[in-house]
Design a protein around this motif. Structure first.
Motif, short mmCIF file in Angstrom:
data_model
loop_
_atom_site.label_atom_id
_atom_site.label_comp_id
_atom_site.label_asym_id
_atom_site.label_seq_id
_atom_site.Cartn_x
_atom_site.Cartn_y
_atom_site.Cartn_z
N VAL A 181 33.18 33.52 -88.19
CA VAL A 181 34.16 34.60 -88.42
C VAL A 181 34.24 35.52 -87.20
O VAL A 181 35.33 35.89 -86.77
N CYS A 182 33.09 35.90 -86.66
CA CYS A 182 33.04 36.98 -85.66
C CYS A 182 33.21 36.51 -84.22
O CYS A 182 33.62 37.30 -83.37
N LEU A 183 32.86 35.27 -83.94
CA LEU A 183 32.86 34.83 -82.54
C LEU A 183 34.29 34.67 -82.01
O LEU A 183 35.18 34.26 -82.73
N ASN A 184 34.46 35.00 -80.73
CA ASN A 184 35.73 34.73 -80.05
C ASN A 184 35.89 33.20 -80.00
O ASN A 184 35.03 32.51 -79.47
N PRO A 185 36.97 32.65 -80.54
CA PRO A 185 37.08 31.19 -80.63
C PRO A 185 37.20 30.49 -79.28
O PRO A 185 36.99 29.29 -79.20
N GLY A 186 37.51 31.25 -78.23
CA GLY A 186 37.59 30.62 -76.90
C GLY A 186 38.92 30.89 -76.20
O GLY A 186 39.67 29.95 -75.94
N VAL A 187 39.17 32.16 -75.91
CA VAL A 187 40.39 32.52 -75.16
C VAL A 187 40.17 32.07 -73.71
O VAL A 187 39.13 32.40 -73.12
N PRO A 188 41.09 31.30 -73.11
CA PRO A 188 40.84 30.79 -71.76
C PRO A 188 40.76 31.91 -70.73
O PRO A 188 41.54 32.86 -70.80
N PRO A 189 39.81 31.81 -69.80
CA PRO A 189 39.75 32.81 -68.73
C PRO A 189 40.86 32.56 -67.72
O PRO A 189 41.48 31.49 -67.73
N GLU A 190 41.12 33.54 -66.86
CA GLU A 190 42.07 33.32 -65.76
C GLU A 190 41.42 32.30 -64.83
O GLU A 190 40.25 32.46 -64.48
N PHE A 191 42.13 31.26 -64.45
CA PHE A 191 41.54 30.28 -63.56
C PHE A 191 42.62 29.70 -62.65
O PHE A 191 43.77 29.60 -63.05
N GLY A 207 38.05 27.29 -82.57
CA GLY A 207 38.21 26.76 -81.21
C GLY A 207 36.88 26.31 -80.64
O GLY A 207 35.89 26.15 -81.38
N ILE A 208 36.84 26.16 -79.34
CA ILE A 208 35.64 25.57 -78.71
C ILE A 208 34.35 26.35 -79.00
O ILE A 208 33.29 25.76 -79.17
#
Ligand code: ZN
Ligand code: ZN
Length: 223
Positions: A3-13, A71-72
């Motif tokens: 519930v609480c974890l960031n599902p994996g927003v992609p970093p700027e790359f 997500g990841i």
């Protein structure tokens, strides 16, 4: 954690980060695309979630039950949440079954004394428990198949469509990320052996090594 974890927003790359060491993209390696909704560069297997209004790496689905994207980062916690929820429901369904069937028979035939309130509590909680157990078994079974074939729910649908198109052409469609059951399992649950059972305890298990920007593919292993 699911519930609480960031599902994996992609970093700027930078787009070049996804190219292999010799500067060429692999046979199947998809080039990074720009998301047409949030306009950010998105790595392969990332999708835009219209509820979270952001791209999510290796997005599986947006889950209303945990009010978060899967997500990841939180997929293994989501799978373990389903597993432990199913085990909890099974525990109550088995242990509460005697009480439940006692509640169903007429009062004079009961071997256990039950008040009206007890009967309501027992029957309702037992029925809720067995319904959740059956639903989680179906969903969990599907996700077990997805883990072992290295697909997300979104990819399952695109692969199915790809398979149908390939069949019409007389070709065979292969999921480029399917590395075999053992490696697929370790992609989600980290480099832990299945029969070591450490993967069941997320704070003890070794964490997955994938950064979400690039994924090992079948073509890498052939090379
Ligand atoms: Zn996006
Ligand atoms: Zn979402």
């Amino acid at each position: 954690m699911a519930v609480c974890l960031n599902p994996g927003v992609p970093p700027e790359f930078p787009g070049e980060a996804l190219e292999s060491k010799d500067g060429e993209l692999g046979d199947y390696a998809p080039a990074p695309k720009q998301c047409h909704k949030c306009l950010k560069l998105k790595p392969p297997r990332a999708h835009h979630c219209s509820v979270c209004k952001t791209c999510v790496m290796k997005m599986d689905h947006h889950c209303p039950w945990i009010n978060n994207c899967v997500g990841i980062n939180n997929y293994r916690y989501f799978c373990l949440f389903m597993f432990f929820l199913a085990m909890g429901c099974l525990y109550y369904t088995v242990l509460g079954s005697r009480l439940f069937f006692q509640a169903l028979v007429p009062a004079r035939k009961r071997t256990i004394k039950l008040k009206f309130e007890d009967i309501q509590c027992v029957t309702l909680s037992w029925l809720v428990s067995i319904c959740i157990f059956c639903a989680i078994c179906l969903l969990g079974g599907f996700h077990l198949y997805l883990v072992l074939t290295n697909q997300t729910t979104i990819e399952f649908h695109t692969n199915m469509a790809g398979r149908q198109i390939a069949r019409k052409r007389g070709e065979i469609h292969r999921n480029p990320y399917d590395l075999g059951m053992s490696r697929n399992f370790q992609q989600v649950f980290g480099p832990n052996t299945f029969f070591g059972f450490r993967w069941l305890l997320p704070y003890v298990a070794r964490r997955p090594t994938c950064n979400g920007l690039e994924y090992p593919m079948v073509s890498d292993f052939r090379a």
